[in-house]
Write a protein that holds these residues in place. Structure first.
Motif, mmCIF file in Angstrom:
data_model
loop_
_atom_site.group_PDB
_atom_site.id
_atom_site.type_symbol
_atom_site.label_atom_id
_atom_site.label_comp_id
_atom_site.label_asym_id
_atom_site.label_seq_id
_atom_site.Cartn_x
_atom_site.Cartn_y
_atom_site.Cartn_z
ATOM 1 N N ASN A 283 0.834 -1.207 0.000
ATOM 2 C CA ASN A 283 0.000 0.000 0.000
ATOM 3 C C ASN A 283 0.864 1.251 0.000
ATOM 4 N N THR A 284 1.944 1.236 0.790
ATOM 5 C CA THR A 284 2.837 2.395 0.874
ATOM 6 C C THR A 284 3.536 2.645 -0.453
ATOM 7 N N LEU A 285 4.032 1.588 -1.088
ATOM 8 C CA LEU A 285 4.718 1.741 -2.375
ATOM 9 C C LEU A 285 3.755 2.265 -3.440
ATOM 10 N N CYS A 286 2.551 1.721 -3.456
ATOM 11 C CA CYS A 286 1.558 2.196 -4.422
ATOM 12 C C CYS A 286 1.216 3.661 -4.180
ATOM 13 N N SER A 287 1.087 4.035 -2.909
ATOM 14 C CA SER A 287 0.800 5.429 -2.576
ATOM 15 C C SER A 287 1.938 6.338 -3.022
ATOM 16 N N ALA A 288 3.191 5.886 -2.821
ATOM 17 C CA ALA A 288 4.342 6.693 -3.226
ATOM 18 C C ALA A 288 4.406 6.854 -4.736
ATOM 19 N N VAL A 289 4.109 5.770 -5.465
ATOM 20 C CA VAL A 289 4.090 5.844 -6.934
ATOM 21 C C VAL A 289 3.015 6.813 -7.406
#
Length: 341
Positions: A283-289
Motif C-alpha cells: 500500500n505504501t509503495l503504491c501510494s508513493a508511486v
C-alpha cells in the motif's frame, strides 16, 4: 446531610471518571493524528536546519527558539481556530482541503526528485544567500516561520481529518496536544541536529583518543545525516501525499485506484507473521508511486506558471530562496574548522 455529601462525592467521582476517559480519548486521538502527519513532520525537520546553515554558532539556538514560538503561534492562534470553525460549520470541505494539502506534498516531493534527477544546482542551492544588514536574522526567522505555516497547515488538517468524528471540544484538545507535541519534537530534533557538530568539535579537544575519533566521526558524518533526513522526508511526503489522494478519491466516489491497490495488497495479507507488514508495504509503495506521478503532473503545470506569475518561486522546495540567508555572511564557521588530529 450525609446523604447530600455522599451524592456530592458520587458526582465528583463520576466527573473524575469522565475526565479520565476524556484524557485517554485525547491521548489516543493525538497519537493517531500525529502518526498520520508523520510524513510532514519529517519534512519539517529536514527543511528547518537549512535556515540556520552558515549562521554564527552562538545565534543558532536563539534563531531556532524564535522559529519554534512562531510555529506554535501559527498552529494555535491561526490554524486551529480556523479548522475548528470549518469543522463546525462547513465540514464537507475538509476532504477537499486535505486533498489540496496532499497535492502540495506530492508536488514538493516530486519537485525534489525532479531536480535531483536533472542534477540541477544553482548558486543559491549550493550555498546560503548572503544578507548582511542588521535585519538579516529577522528576515531568516520570518521566512522560516512563513514556510512552517504551510507545513503546519498540512499537519493540522491531517490531524483534524483523523479525529473528525469526535466532539468539538475533544477535537480542540487533541489538536492542541498535537500542536505542542509535534512542534516540540520537530524543533527539539532540529536543535540537536544543528548543534551535533559542536559536540563533535568539543570532543576532538579531549585527551582521549576514543573521544577525538568519535568527535571527528560526528563532524564528518553530519552532512550524511542531513542528506538521509532529506531523503526520508521526500519519500514520506510522496507516500503521505499519495495516500491522501488515494483515500480522498475513494471517499469522493472514484473507487478504481483504491480498489486496485487493495487488490494488490490482499494476496500478501494472508501470509503468516509478516502478512500485515507486507500488505502495508505494498500500500505504501503504491501510494508513493501515485504521489510522484501526481506530483510530476503538478510540476509540469506549475513550473511554466511560476515563470510568469509575479509571486512565482525561482526554484523548487518551499520557496526558500533568499530566506536561507544568514546573519553571519560568507565567513568561515565552526563547520569549516578541521577537527583536532
Amino acid at each position: 446531610m450525609s446523604g447530600g455529601l455522599v451524592a456530592l462525592l458520587d458526582d465528583v467521582a463520576a466527573l473524575a471518571r469522565i475526565a479520565a476517559a476524556s484524557a485517554d480519548e485525547v491521548a489516543a486521538g493525538a497519537a493517531k493524528a500525529g502518526a498520520k502527519a508523520a510524513g510532514v513532520v519529517i519534512d519539517d525537520a529536514a527543511v528547518t536546519p537549512q535556515y540556520v546553515s552558515g549562521a554564527d554558532p552562538s545565534r543558532e539556538l536563539p534563531m531556532i527558539k524564535k522559529i519554534f514560538w512562531g510555529s506554535l503561534r501559527n498552529k494555535l492562534l491561526i490554524i486551529l481556530p480556523a479548522l475548528l470553525l470549518v469543522s463546525a460549520f462547513v465540514p464537507g470541505i475538509i476532504p477537499f482541503i486535505l486533498m489540496l494539502g496532499g497535492t502540495y506534498l506530492c508536488y514538493e516531493g516530486a519537485e525534489k526528485v525532479w531536480h535531483k534527477l536533472r542534477g540541477h544546482h544553482s548558486a543559491e542551492e549550493d550555498a546560503p544567500a548572503v544578507d548582511r544588514g542588521p535585519g538579516a536574522e529577522a528576515k531568516v526567522v520570518k521566512g522560516a516561520i512563513t514556510t512552517d505555516f504551510i507545513l503546519s497547515c498540512e499537519i493540522m488538517v491531517i490531524a483534524m481529518n483523523e479525529v473528525a468524528t469526535e466532539s468539538l471540544w475533544v477535537r480542540a484538545l487533541i489538536l492542541v496536544v498535537v500542536a505542542f507535541v509535534i512542534t516540540i519534537a520537530v524543533y527539539g530534533a532540529v536543535a540537536l541536529i544543528v548543534k551535533m557538530d559542536d559536540v563533535g568539535l568539543h570532543l576532538t579537544t579531549k585527551d582521549s583518543a576514543g573521544s577525538q575519533r568519535f568527535g571527528e566521526l560526528l563532524v564528518k558524518g553530519m552532512p550524511a545525516v542531513l542528506g538521509a533526513i532529506t531523503l526520508v522526508g521526500t519519500i514520506a511526503m510522496l507516500w503521505v501525499g499519495g495516500h491522501i489522494m488515494l483515500q480522498g478519491a475513494h471517499d469522493l466516489g472514484w473507487h478504481a485506484p483504491y480498489d486496485l491497490v487493495h487488490a494488490l495488497e490482499t494476496p500478501f495479507a494472508g501470509i503468516p507473521v509478516v502478512g500485515g507488514f507486507l500488505a502495508w508495504l505494498v500500500n505504501t509503495l503504491c501510494s508513493a508511486v501515485l504521489g510522484i506521478a501526481w506530483g510530476l503532473v503538478i510540476v509540469a503545470v506549475m513550473h511554466p506558471l511560476m515563470k510568469v506569475l509575479p509571486f512565482g518561486k525561482e526554484k523548487g522546495g518551499h520557496g526558500d530562496g533568499d530566506v536561507r540567508a544568514t546573519a553571519a555572511g560568507p565567513q568561515p564557521t565552526k563547520r569549516d574548522v578541521d577537527p583536532a588530529p
